[in-house]
Write a protein that holds these residues in place. Structure first.
Motif, mmCIF file in Angstrom:
data_model
loop_
_atom_site.group_PDB
_atom_site.id
_atom_site.type_symbol
_atom_site.label_atom_id
_atom_site.label_comp_id
_atom_site.label_asym_id
_atom_site.label_seq_id
_atom_site.Cartn_x
_atom_site.Cartn_y
_atom_site.Cartn_z
ATOM 1 N N LEU A 1 0.946 -1.243 0.624
ATOM 2 C CA LEU A 1 -0.388 0.262 0.156
ATOM 3 C C LEU A 1 0.732 1.220 0.415
ATOM 4 C CD1 LEU A 1 -2.541 -1.176 3.458
ATOM 5 C CD2 LEU A 1 -2.945 -0.715 0.119
ATOM 6 N N GLY A 2 0.712 2.345 -0.886
ATOM 7 C CA GLY A 2 1.801 3.631 -0.987
ATOM 8 C C GLY A 2 0.606 4.522 -0.486
ATOM 9 N N ALA A 3 1.772 5.749 -0.301
ATOM 10 C CA ALA A 3 0.804 6.716 0.033
ATOM 11 C C ALA A 3 1.866 7.804 0.124
ATOM 12 C CB ALA A 3 0.666 6.910 1.690
ATOM 13 N N PHE A 4 0.985 8.949 -0.311
ATOM 14 C CA PHE A 4 2.466 10.492 0.055
ATOM 15 C C PHE A 4 2.461 11.155 1.025
ATOM 16 C CE2 PHE A 4 -0.171 10.565 -4.996
ATOM 17 C CZ PHE A 4 1.100 10.072 -5.362
ATOM 18 N N GLY A 5 3.646 11.830 1.412
ATOM 19 C CA GLY A 5 4.464 11.636 2.793
ATOM 20 C C GLY A 5 4.864 11.244 3.136
ATOM 21 N N GLY B 1 4.581 8.732 6.771
ATOM 22 C CA GLY B 1 3.724 7.772 7.901
ATOM 23 C C GLY B 1 2.150 7.279 7.144
ATOM 24 N N LYS B 2 1.572 6.232 7.995
ATOM 25 C CA LYS B 2 0.137 5.784 7.344
ATOM 26 C C LYS B 2 -0.919 7.371 7.407
ATOM 27 C CE LYS B 2 1.460 1.168 8.644
ATOM 28 N NZ LYS B 2 1.017 -0.210 9.819
ATOM 29 N N THR B 3 -1.550 6.869 6.393
ATOM 30 C CA THR B 3 -2.569 7.647 5.827
ATOM 31 C C THR B 3 -3.572 6.770 7.430
ATOM 32 O OG1 THR B 3 -3.389 7.176 4.242
ATOM 33 C CG2 THR B 3 -1.823 8.898 3.477
ATOM 34 N N VAL C 1 -7.704 0.106 5.629
ATOM 35 C CA VAL C 1 -7.050 -1.108 3.981
ATOM 36 C C VAL C 1 -6.927 -2.775 5.288
ATOM 37 C CG1 VAL C 1 -6.411 -2.015 2.612
ATOM 38 C CG2 VAL C 1 -7.490 -0.406 2.630
ATOM 39 N N GLU C 2 -6.242 -2.185 6.188
ATOM 40 C CA GLU C 2 -5.344 -2.596 6.938
ATOM 41 C C GLU C 2 -5.901 -3.574 7.974
ATOM 42 O OE1 GLU C 2 -0.537 -1.088 7.658
ATOM 43 O OE2 GLU C 2 -2.106 -0.337 9.171
#
Length: 110
Positions: free
Chosen positions: A70-74, A76-78, A84-85
């Motif tokens: 899973l990917g995110a911008f910035g 830390g976890k969004t 989703v987790e």
């Protein structure tokens, strides 16, 4: 006026370039030999679809574990990644109880 517009565009590009993409590698491992990789893959794929995550799960041929990223911008976890987790973990618990374990970047999720 044109030079000011170029400056604003350049500043926006610089700020956008500072955003980094962070990836979170997830693994699902079976604690019970009766739980197969194919069974875990089906549960994880269904959970990812229901969460509308832009990720796909696959079986690691060497270990037999199910993996997805899973990917995110910035940094830390969004909240969307945490959602989703939670959905995947709930689906695994419903289907297998404590016989399957979900981990993120090597750390078990509970």
């Amino acid at each position: 006026m044109i030079s000011r517009a170029r400056f604003i565009v350049a500043a926006c590009l610089l700020v956008a370039g500072c955003e980094s993409v962070v990836g979170f590698d997830h693994r699902v491992a079976s604690k019970d030999p009766k739980v197969t990789s194919a069974q875990m893959l089906r549960v994880v794929t269904d959970a990812l679809d229901r969460a509308e995550a832009r990720a796909w799960a696959q079986i690691d041929e060497k270990t037999g574990e199910v993996t997805f990223t899973l990917g995110a911008f910035g940094s830390g976890k969004t909240p969307s990644i945490r959602k989703v987790e939670t959905r995947v973990l709930d689906a695994l618990r419903y289907e297998f109880g404590q016989r399957a374990e979900l981990s993120c970047n090597g750390e078990p999720l509970r």
